[in-house]
Design a protein around this motif. Structure first.
Motif, PDB file in Angstrom:
ATOM      1  N   GLY A  27      21.429  13.502 -18.453  1.00 21.64           N
ATOM      2  CA  GLY A  27      21.322  15.044 -19.551  1.00 21.64           C
ATOM      3  C   GLY A  27      20.778  15.591 -19.960  1.00 21.64           C
ATOM      4  O   GLY A  27      19.896  15.641 -19.500  1.00 21.64           O
ATOM      5  N   GLU A  28      20.908  16.125 -20.871  1.00 21.72           N
ATOM      6  CA  GLU A  28      19.934  17.272 -21.274  1.00 21.72           C
ATOM      7  C   GLU A  28      18.379  17.120 -22.125  1.00 21.72           C
ATOM      8  O   GLU A  28      18.588  15.137 -22.873  1.00 21.72           O
ATOM      9  N   PRO A  29      16.997  16.714 -22.397  1.00 21.85           N
ATOM     10  CA  PRO A  29      16.176  15.996 -22.879  1.00 21.85           C
ATOM     11  C   PRO A  29      16.451  15.614 -23.785  1.00 21.85           C
ATOM     12  O   PRO A  29      16.973  16.579 -25.362  1.00 21.85           O
ATOM     13  N   PRO A  30      16.477  14.372 -24.423  1.00 21.71           N
ATOM     14  CA  PRO A  30      16.684  13.670 -25.267  1.00 21.71           C
ATOM     15  C   PRO A  30      15.576  13.612 -26.124  1.00 21.71           C
ATOM     16  O   PRO A  30      14.605  14.185 -26.617  1.00 21.71           O
ATOM     17  N   VAL A  31      15.716  13.404 -28.121  1.00 19.57           N
ATOM     18  CA  VAL A  31      15.256  13.290 -28.649  1.00 19.57           C
ATOM     19  C   VAL A  31      14.347  12.055 -29.019  1.00 19.57           C
ATOM     20  O   VAL A  31      15.283  11.428 -29.221  1.00 19.57           O
ATOM     21  N   TYR A  32      12.937  11.762 -28.916  1.00 13.27           N
ATOM     22  CA  TYR A  32      12.490  10.184 -29.149  1.00 13.27           C
ATOM     23  C   TYR A  32      12.483   9.606 -30.829  1.00 13.27           C
ATOM     24  O   TYR A  32      11.491  11.181 -31.416  1.00 13.27           O
TER      25      TYR A  32
END
Length: 403
Positions: free
Chosen positions: A232-237
């Motif tokens: 999927g789209e880049p996540p937030v860490y």
């Protein structure tokens, strides 16, 4: 040597690796925590453990002010014990981390060079900001900065003075009457990036700025993490490293809900706070300690506590960041991130869904990502090598190599 969290030990591993590459023999005195032993093994330097486990200290339930006095005495004893034994036959000792009160005394007795280094200037006496909190007598109401730093020196003396001077007397050294000044010296080294951590007009001391000491990391990301990133789209860490945050479950819930409110998937770094997903939804993955240098380049933003190492890693990756500062230098790093336009500073140490969502909205703006990418190109990666060359040149060892 250094006693503290990962942010204190990993730079020593980086310096050790840089020294080895220049032909020096190195040993590193660090806490006995297994993760620190792993860091030093990656750098190929021997680990000399000393003091209690840092995790056992920071995760202790119901901590009391008296704990700090017991720890201070225990660490000073270790400075004159395990650290002194490790320093035998060495040309120099570099000391960092929690007030290394006895280490300069060890080098005096051995007749070798002593260097105090710090990843930030915010523990140095300053006419621009107050000292961080320490246990001890309270400052007078309405005290100015000069008075606050005087009280800070008195608190350091109260914590470390008696055990330090007891051990000094035992090896034939005269007493020290200002422990803080004795430890810091008149010319400390600043292991921080000049763009992220400029120190001019911050401290009243003269510093040698080497750049941050960064340990190269070639480890592959775990398979489950690689699959999640690709799905999927880049996540937030979201991760708070070695911070054992009080109310961690609430912080985890606020973080996950805030990230979802921005339409993003979320990676939760467990860390010492033991953060965990709040439900079984597929848009959230919890991970342990991984290669941040590889991971941060693949996320939409990094939400973290504002440690010097994590701030630098996120900046070097060119990724926007949200800093939720907890202690000591972290509010200053949060302010610097906001000032540079590479992210947002959360107001205070306890995030709510609403407050963190607002900060994330700022950090995820396209202009911030563009600015973060631009600043990344100015962050230096040679700080450990610069420090290693300075150290070897100053001890009569191998001369510095051409830049």
């Amino acid at each position: 040597m250094g006693y503290g969290s990962r942010g204190d030990v990993e730079p020593l591993a980086a310096l050790g690796l840089a020294l080895r590459r220049l032909g020096a023999e190195v040993r590193v005195c660090a806490p006995p925590d297994p993760e620190f032993a792993g860091l030093l093994a990656r750098a190929g330097v021997p680990h000399v453990p000393f003091g209690p486990s840092v995790r056992s200290v920071v995760t202790r339930p119901d901590p009391q002010p008296s704990d700090a006095f017991r720890l201070a005495a225990e660490l000073v004893a270790a400075h004159f014990g395990a650290v002194a034994e490790a320093a035998e036959g060495c040309d120099a000792v570099v000391a960092t981390g929690l007030m290394p009160a006895g280490v300069r005394s060890v080098t005096e007795r051995l007749g070798i060079r002593y260097v105090f280094a710090c990843p930030h200037p915010f523990g140095m006496p300053s006419s621009h900001f107050p000292p961080a909190g320490r246990p001890g007598r309270p400052a007078p109401p309405g005290a100015d900065l000069r008075t606050l730093w005087k009280v800070d020196a008195e608190r350091v003396d109260a914590l470390y003075g008696e055990p330090l001077n007891t051990h000094r007397a035992a090896v034939g050294l005269p007493p020290v009457d200002d422990v803080r000044a004795h430890v810091l010296t008149g010319r400390a080294w600043l292991a921080a990036d000049p763009v992220l951590g400029p120190w001019q007009d911050l401290t009243d001391l003269d510093l040698v700025q080497t750049g941050a000491w960064l340990l190269p990391d070639e480890r592959p990301l775990p398979d489950d993490l690689t699959a999640f990133l690709a799905d999927g789209e880049p996540p937030v860490y979201v991760g708070f490293g070695s911070m054992a945050m009080r109310g961690a479950p609430g912080a985890a819930r606020a973080a996950v809900e805030a990230v979802r409110a921005q339409g993003r998937r979320v990676l939760v770094g467990r860390g010492w706070a033991g953060l965990a997903p709040i439900d079984g939804r597929a848009d959230c993955l919890a991970i342990g300690e991984v290669n941040h240098q590889a991971l941060f380049r693949r996320v939409a933003a990094v939400v973290h506590h504002g440690g010097a190492g994590t701030t630098t890693a996120a900046a070097l990756a060119g990724v926007p960041q949200v800093v939720v500062p907890q202690i000591v230098d972290q509010p200053h790093w949060a302010a610097r991130v906001a000032e540079l336009g590479i992210g947002a500073a959360h107001d205070g140490p306890t995030p709510t869904t609403e407050s963190l969502s607002a900060a994330l909205a700022l950090a995820l703006a396209p202009a911030v990502r563009t600015r973060a990418a631009a600043v990344a190109g100015d962050v230096r990666t040679d700080g450990a090598t610069v420090a290693a060359r300075l150290l070897l040149d100053g001890t009569g060892g191998q001369p510095p190599l051409p830049a």
